[in-house]
Design an enzyme around this catalytic site. Structure first.
Site, short mmCIF file in Angstrom:
data_model
loop_
_atom_site.label_atom_id
_atom_site.label_comp_id
_atom_site.label_asym_id
_atom_site.label_seq_id
_atom_site.Cartn_x
_atom_site.Cartn_y
_atom_site.Cartn_z
N TYR A 12 -34.64 17.64 22.83
CA TYR A 12 -34.54 17.76 24.28
C TYR A 12 -33.86 19.06 24.69
O TYR A 12 -34.12 19.59 25.78
CB TYR A 12 -33.82 16.55 24.86
CG TYR A 12 -34.61 15.27 24.71
CD1 TYR A 12 -35.80 15.09 25.41
CD2 TYR A 12 -34.18 14.26 23.86
CE1 TYR A 12 -36.55 13.94 25.26
CE2 TYR A 12 -34.92 13.10 23.70
CZ TYR A 12 -36.10 12.93 24.40
OH TYR A 12 -36.84 11.79 24.23
N TYR A 61 -45.53 8.00 8.28
CA TYR A 61 -45.97 8.77 9.44
C TYR A 61 -45.02 9.90 9.82
O TYR A 61 -45.20 10.54 10.84
CB TYR A 61 -46.26 7.81 10.60
CG TYR A 61 -47.52 7.03 10.30
CD1 TYR A 61 -48.76 7.51 10.70
CD2 TYR A 61 -47.48 5.88 9.52
CE1 TYR A 61 -49.93 6.84 10.36
CE2 TYR A 61 -48.64 5.21 9.18
CZ TYR A 61 -49.87 5.69 9.60
OH TYR A 61 -51.02 5.05 9.24
N GLN A 77 -32.27 0.57 26.73
CA GLN A 77 -33.68 0.22 26.56
C GLN A 77 -33.87 -1.17 25.97
O GLN A 77 -34.98 -1.56 25.64
CB GLN A 77 -34.36 1.26 25.66
CG GLN A 77 -34.41 2.64 26.28
CD GLN A 77 -34.99 3.70 25.35
OE1 GLN A 77 -35.35 3.42 24.21
NE2 GLN A 77 -35.07 4.93 25.84
N GLU A 114 -47.34 10.05 19.95
CA GLU A 114 -48.39 9.89 18.94
C GLU A 114 -49.23 8.64 19.14
O GLU A 114 -48.74 7.60 19.61
CB GLU A 114 -47.75 9.80 17.54
CG GLU A 114 -47.09 11.07 17.07
CD GLU A 114 -46.54 10.96 15.67
OE1 GLU A 114 -45.94 11.95 15.20
OE2 GLU A 114 -46.69 9.89 15.03
N HIS A 152 -34.31 2.95 21.65
CA HIS A 152 -35.34 2.96 20.61
C HIS A 152 -35.37 1.67 19.79
O HIS A 152 -35.14 1.68 18.58
CB HIS A 152 -35.16 4.17 19.68
CG HIS A 152 -35.42 5.48 20.34
ND1 HIS A 152 -35.63 6.64 19.63
CD2 HIS A 152 -35.51 5.83 21.65
CE1 HIS A 152 -35.81 7.65 20.47
NE2 HIS A 152 -35.74 7.17 21.71
#
Length: 411
Positions: free
Chosen positions: A305, A294, A124, A284, A188
């Site tokens: 998963y 948070y 990513q 979110e 991420h």
């Protein structure tokens, strides 16, 4: 599960670019009541109750087909990731593989802009979010996020440089901030950058996905899973919240995030809003409060998963801030912007978010900091929408992983 779905339906019935945003449009509209059933019709992954009515699966709203149209103005981009509007209306686009390009309103795509530091485009990673200095018209400074290879692995880095007068290169590219520690994974990174109303950068970083790094989202001594607020030189911004735990970093703005890929400044309040990817369920939308936690991975509306609960399987905790809204199953929210134009009056101050796995653009109607209506736009295009911005012409522009650039405007 069926009982949970009925509860959610009952609750539902009850209820710009990344420079500083365009001048605020006064919110003189009347918030429309949801006119239909929730847009999500698939069963949730988890039988979790929302913390309050309207936190998920609100009623749908619909923009009349006669009010807007969309058009593909470019289709040859290579995995575009970030888009921002240049003065005069052209768009500056980052490509995941490490290139920046300029695209005109007619769809002409420039050659790659040179002078950028090397990116690690594995997984990513790559060249990610981009924004312009609030004083770009005079200093031509560009800021961007990228995955950088470092000793020990990779990390999210923030760089800046001057777009040359001939627009062929970035001059003096300099890394101003690194969200360490580096880690050997390639997932991420977070990666959005936006200027707030005070002229400081807000940066999102991911917790790097793996079980080994997840707890760092809760550590104030780590740069993973956070929103940072820094100066144009990468130093902690004045006025940041104070985290009192040992080793707390002065650049921290909020903590407890998973993979935040959306940041936007509300055009009226100036507040920072953020979207982040959940695991299996639990995407979110957050209204960011300075110093807030948070919750990830202590609480989540998603599951692993493999189907197991996240941690102890709780969704609320003392001192942990609830999301304004969440999605289950996921839509994979990415780049986003508030609409501050008047080309489509019913969209005024609405939030638009690119959905990756959802393959649509999310439109959220927000009233008093609560989502009161949801719409799915361009779903028939079957594209992974990576980022959305507002142009100087008042239209919305969206890029997709498949290489398209869309203009969304009134007919």
């Amino acid at each position: 599960m069926k009982q949970h779905l009925l509860l959610l339906l009952g609750c539902s019935a009850a209820v710009l670019s990344c420079t500083r945003d365009a001048p605020a449009v006064p919110d003189t509209t009347t918030t429309p009541a949801p006119t239909g059933a929730p847009v999500e019709t698939n069963a949730p992954n988890a039988d979790y109750r929302p913390a309050f009515a309207g936190q998920t699966r609100v009623g749908s709203v619909t923009t009349p087909a006669s009010s807007y149209r969309s058009a593909v103005i470019a289709s040859s981009l290579s995995s575009p990731w970030g888009v921002v509007t240049l003065p005069g209306g052209r768009l500056l686009v980052t490509e995941k593989t490490g290139r920046m390009r300029i695209v005109t309103s007619s769809g002409a795509v420039s050659e790659p802009i040179t002078g950028l530091p090397a990116v690690n485009a594995g997984g990513q990673g790559g060249l990610l979010g981009v924004c312009l200095d609030p004083d770009f018209a005079t200093n031509r400074m560009v800021y961007w996020s990228f995955a950088e290879a470092r000793p020990g692995g990779n990390l999210t880095a923030i760089a800046k440089g001057r777009l040359a007068d001939n627009e062929r290169t970035i001059e003096g590219a300099t890394v101003i901030y690194r969200a360490d520690p580096a880690y050997g994974g390639t997932l991420h990174y977070g990666g959005r950058v936006v200027f707030d109303r005070t002229g400081h950068l807000v940066v999102s970083t991911g917790e790097r996905s793996d079980l080994a790094t997840r707890p760092q989202a809760q550590s104030v001594a780590s740069g993973l899973g956070k929103l940072m607020r820094i100066t144009r030189d990468g130093q902690p911004a004045p006025g940041n919240p104070v985290f009192t735990q040992a080793g707390a970093r002065p650049e921290l703005y909020s903590i407890g995030h998973r993979n935040p890929q959306g940041l936007a400044i509300h055009p009226v309040t100036g507040e920072v809003w953020q979207s982040e990817h959940g695991p299996r369920g639990g995407d979110e939308l957050n209204r960011i409060q300075a110093g807030a936690n948070y919750g990830w991975p202590t609480v989540s509306y998603g599951i692993e998963y493999g189907g197991q609960p996240i941690g102890s399987g709780i969704q609320q905790g003392t001192g942990l801030t609830q999301p304004v809204y969440y999605w289950d199953p996921v839509v994979s929210p990415s780049g986003m912007t508030f609409y501050a134009g008047n080309r489509v009056p019913e969209w005024q101050n609405n939030l638009f978010i690119g959905a990756l796995s959802g393959t649509h653009i999310i439109r959220l109607v927000i009233d008093n900091n609560q989502v009161v209506g949801e719409e799915r736009l361009l779903a028939s295009e079957a594209q992974r929408f990576r980022d959305v911005t507002q142009g100087t012409d008042g239209a919305l522009y969206a890029i997709t992983d498949q290489g398209r650039l869309y203009r969304i405007d009134r007919p």
